[in-house]
Design an enzyme around this catalytic site. Structure first.
Site, mmCIF file in Angstrom:
data_model
loop_
_atom_site.group_PDB
_atom_site.id
_atom_site.type_symbol
_atom_site.label_atom_id
_atom_site.label_comp_id
_atom_site.label_asym_id
_atom_site.label_seq_id
_atom_site.Cartn_x
_atom_site.Cartn_y
_atom_site.Cartn_z
ATOM 1 N N MET A 184 19.035 2.465 5.617
ATOM 2 C CA MET A 184 19.085 1.122 7.264
ATOM 3 C C MET A 184 20.625 1.416 7.744
ATOM 4 O O MET A 184 20.766 1.343 9.116
ATOM 5 C CB MET A 184 18.420 0.391 7.148
ATOM 6 C CG MET A 184 17.967 -0.301 8.523
ATOM 7 S SD MET A 184 16.458 0.536 8.961
ATOM 8 C CE MET A 184 15.659 0.488 7.986
ATOM 9 N N PHE A 186 31.181 -26.913 -20.457
ATOM 10 C CA PHE A 186 31.910 -25.710 -20.447
ATOM 11 C C PHE A 186 29.822 -24.700 -19.766
ATOM 12 O O PHE A 186 29.128 -25.397 -20.465
ATOM 13 C CB PHE A 186 31.639 -24.844 -21.923
ATOM 14 C CG PHE A 186 31.009 -23.385 -21.356
ATOM 15 C CD1 PHE A 186 32.593 -23.018 -21.495
ATOM 16 C CD2 PHE A 186 30.561 -23.187 -22.825
ATOM 17 C CE1 PHE A 186 32.352 -20.954 -21.405
ATOM 18 C CE2 PHE A 186 30.158 -21.402 -23.507
ATOM 19 C CZ PHE A 186 31.315 -20.641 -22.853
ATOM 20 N N GLN A 187 30.110 -23.916 -19.428
ATOM 21 C CA GLN A 187 29.127 -23.684 -18.575
ATOM 22 C C GLN A 187 27.620 -24.633 -17.141
ATOM 23 O O GLN A 187 26.846 -24.479 -17.973
ATOM 24 C CB GLN A 187 27.158 -23.209 -19.486
ATOM 25 C CG GLN A 187 28.395 -21.704 -19.735
ATOM 26 C CD GLN A 187 28.057 -20.549 -20.666
ATOM 27 O OE1 GLN A 187 26.599 -20.966 -21.710
ATOM 28 N NE2 GLN A 187 27.763 -19.089 -20.734
ATOM 29 N N LYS A 237 19.854 -30.135 -22.887
ATOM 30 C CA LYS A 237 19.937 -29.722 -24.045
ATOM 31 C C LYS A 237 19.538 -30.743 -25.120
ATOM 32 O O LYS A 237 18.943 -30.294 -25.827
ATOM 33 C CB LYS A 237 21.124 -28.874 -24.623
ATOM 34 C CG LYS A 237 21.018 -28.315 -25.452
ATOM 35 C CD LYS A 237 22.545 -27.329 -25.631
ATOM 36 C CE LYS A 237 22.251 -26.811 -27.475
ATOM 37 N NZ LYS A 237 23.360 -25.894 -27.262
ATOM 38 N N GLU A 254 19.272 -12.071 -15.110
ATOM 39 C CA GLU A 254 19.027 -12.519 -14.590
ATOM 40 C C GLU A 254 17.845 -12.736 -13.742
ATOM 41 O O GLU A 254 17.038 -13.320 -13.023
ATOM 42 C CB GLU A 254 18.965 -14.590 -15.184
ATOM 43 C CG GLU A 254 19.508 -14.452 -16.131
ATOM 44 C CD GLU A 254 21.543 -14.111 -16.172
ATOM 45 O OE1 GLU A 254 21.271 -14.723 -17.714
ATOM 46 O OE2 GLU A 254 21.892 -13.728 -16.402
#
Length: 616
Positions: free
Chosen positions: A502, A136-137, A186, A74
């Protein structure tokens, strides 16, 4: 956060008037979402499906107007949306599921927020009745991203989807651009609803000011024509406002020097005689010094970032400040403005040009002769440059310089973060806007490959080079698989010095060469300053080939042009070139963190002498 600007670049929905009726369709919330994306003009979405967002992926399969690019992480989706937006000027779109899918977008959302990039992130959320139960999630992505978005929405009703999508695109792309998050439960995606377009917009209080105040414009013009040592300090807001033509007119009308920030590169041609370089911690000596010695700074779509100002209380001690920005919160935030101007950079510049012309007609014209004598002396004495490695190995600066010189016309360059980013800013010439993409405010390692992917998806007819470090590359290189499978043939230059370059430079300068945890390669000589040999872990050529790319390794300066030309000639798949470069090369000039810009070092142990030191 950067600077500014404007311009709803997507066709924006207008509020419906009372007598107008739109056709009504019976759809699911998910179908309504995809139809809404089509109507706002989104043509590309980068994302990964998952449980909570899955209902939206079914109608997405049937859309002929929205292309979905299945990324491998993602974070890649978010940076790709940013690269798309920066290269095209349109709103970038990414999509993820709830919980870990959404939280993987946090870094690119923060990155887009810092650099004022118009982006809409759409996330799935658990069903509305489960919100707050640690389902969940489940993750409170609206709460998590509130400090790093321009605005965000939680949608729990299917009928709200078209209005929210229309508003999200409008907010992201107008005023000071920025990321907007739309989190959709959802059950809202699954519910039956009706769809009609355009929706009624309802944004009370959101009225970005674009037209500057005439009195402030007149004051700015007076200061410009009476100043002896003016500087036009140009940030990324000028590019976002599509104001580069107006900027060129103002610069040539006044004859004032122009400095463009890291985010503003390409807003004014690097090759123009009035351009004195990039300011900042690793800015050109002339640009940094011009700001320090100026008696007037005209800041346009820039925000007096700490990387530009150095130690703030010692920055530009003699200068009056004209500060023009679309975001009133930026004006006076770091440096008080003598003439504050709130407005869109394009309108501000156009009005200042007219006001300066009026001053000229009345016989008031700035005399910058002595100023240019100083500027030209500094330019000649302290030009950007680099030394070739004594051992005959590849110079990273030369690699990047030749990539820029051999690239086709109109090539877009995306850089990661670190030494290679600064070298790419210095040694490639940017004469047009939207040809330089980088993570300026957040400094996000791993930005280059997915941003280049997004840029190439947005401007497929242009060549796109990602200039990446071996550290950055190991964060997001999996998106090369996405590029290979989706016919997005970017080119990647890995500036491979075997270290987090760096950070290693700081360890060399400030930590007695104690290289703690900055060595990335294996084999003889790892971390000792000697060239690595033997087994390479990872072997970037093998890794890139495994992901469907054409891969080349270059170690000999004699092969440099041949290798770059080979990369430029292949356009049917991604190309990765592993440039093995000298590990001790450093970025100069440099202002050490927390010190005054007066302490700039042109090179190691080389402090510029401007001939005005009272102690001499």
């Amino acid at each position: 956060m950067t600077e500014q600007a404007t311009g709803a670049h997507h066709p924006q929905p207008r509020p419906r008037s009372g007598g107008q009726s739109a056709p009504v369709e019976h759809v699911t919330g998910a179908q309504s979402l995809i139809r809404s994306l089509e109507e706002v003009g989104a043509d590309t979405v980068f994302g990964i499906p998952g449980g909570a967002i899955l209902p939206a992926y079914d109608p997405l399969m049937d859309s002929t107007r929205v292309r979905h690019v299945l990324v491998r992480h993602e974070q890649g989706a978010g940076h790709a949306a940013t690269g798309y937006a920066q290269a095209t000027g349109r709103v970038g779109v990414c999509m993820a599921t709830s919980g870990p899918g959404a939280t993987n977008l946090v870094t690119p959302i923060a990155d887009a927020h810092m650099d004022s990039v118009p982006m809409v992130a759409i996330t799935g959320q658990v069903a509305s009745k489960a919100i707050g139960t640690d389902a969940f999630q489940e993750a409170d992505i609206v709460g998590i991203t509130m400090p790093i978005t321009k605005h965000n929405f939680l949608v729990t009703k299917a009928e709200d989807i078209p209005r929210v999508i229309a508003q999200a695109f409008h907010i992201a792309s107008t005023g000071r651009p920025g990321p907007v998050l739309v989190d959709i439960a959802k059950d809202a995606l699954q519910a039956k609803t009706t769809f009609s377009w355009p929706p009624t917009m309802d944004l009370p209080g959101y009225r970005p000011v674009t037209k500057p105040h005439a009195k402030q414009i007149r004051e700015a013009a007076k200061l410009i024509t009476t100043a002896r040592r003016p500087v036009l300090y140009v940030g990324g807001g000028v590019i976002k406002a599509r104001a580069t033509a107006e900027l060129k007119v103002l610069a040539e009308l006044t004859g004032a020097p122009v400095t463009t920030t890291l985010m503003g590169l390409g807003a004014f041609p690097d090759s123009h005689e009035l351009h004195v370089g990039m300011p900042g911690m690793h800015g050109a000596v002339t640009a940094v010094t011009a700001l320090q010695k100026a008696d007037l700074i005209v800041a346009l779509g820039a925000r007096f970032d700490d990387r530009v100002t150095g130690k703030l209380d010692s920055f530009a001690p003699y200068a009056k400040i004209v500060h023009a920005d679309i975001d009133p919160a930026e004006i006076g935030k770091n440096r008080a403005a003598d003439v504050p101007i709130v407005g869109d950079a394009r309108e501000v510049l156009a009005d200042i040009v007219q006001a300066v012309q009026k001053e000229h007609a009345e016989g008031h014209r700035g005399d910058y002769t002595a100023w240019w004598k100083d500027l030209n002396r500094w330019r000649e004495t302290y030009p950007l440059g680099y030394d070739q490695p004594a051992d005959g190995s590849l110079s990273p600066q030369q690699v990047i310089e030749r990539i820029g010189q051999l690239a086709p016309e109109g090539t877009v360059f995306a850089a990661g973060v670190g030494q290679h980013q600064m070298w790419a800013a210095h040694f490639i010439a940017y004469d047009k806007p939207a040809t330089w993409l980088n993570s300026g405010g957040a400094g996000t390692m791993g930005y280059a490959v997915p941003a280049a992917m997004g840029a190439k998806a947005g401007v497929p007819d242009r060549a796109v080079w990602a200039i990446d470090g071996d550290g950055c590359f190991q964060m997001t290189n999996q998106e090369l698989t996405t590029c290979a499978l989706n016919n997005i043939p970017i080119k990647v230059a890995i500036i491979n010095n075997g270290a987090l370059g760096m950070v290693r430079q700081w360890q060399t300068l400030f930590y007695n060469q104690r290289y703690s945890n900055t060595v990335l390669h294996s084999g003889p000589g790892a971390g000792t300053g000697e060239k690595s040999a033997g087994t390479r872990v990872p072997d970037f050529v093998k890794l890139s080939e495994a992901m469907g790319c054409h891969a080349i390794r270059c170690e000999d300066p004699a092969d440099l042009d041949k290798v770059i030309e080979e990369a430029n000639s292949i356009n049917d798949r991604p190309v990765v070139v592993d440039f093995i470069v000298h590990e001790d090369a450093m970025v100069w000039p440099m202002v050490a963190a927390g010190t005054s810009n007066d302490e700039i070092m042109a090179a190691r142990d080389v402090r510029p002498d401007f001939g005005d030191n009272e102690d001499d």
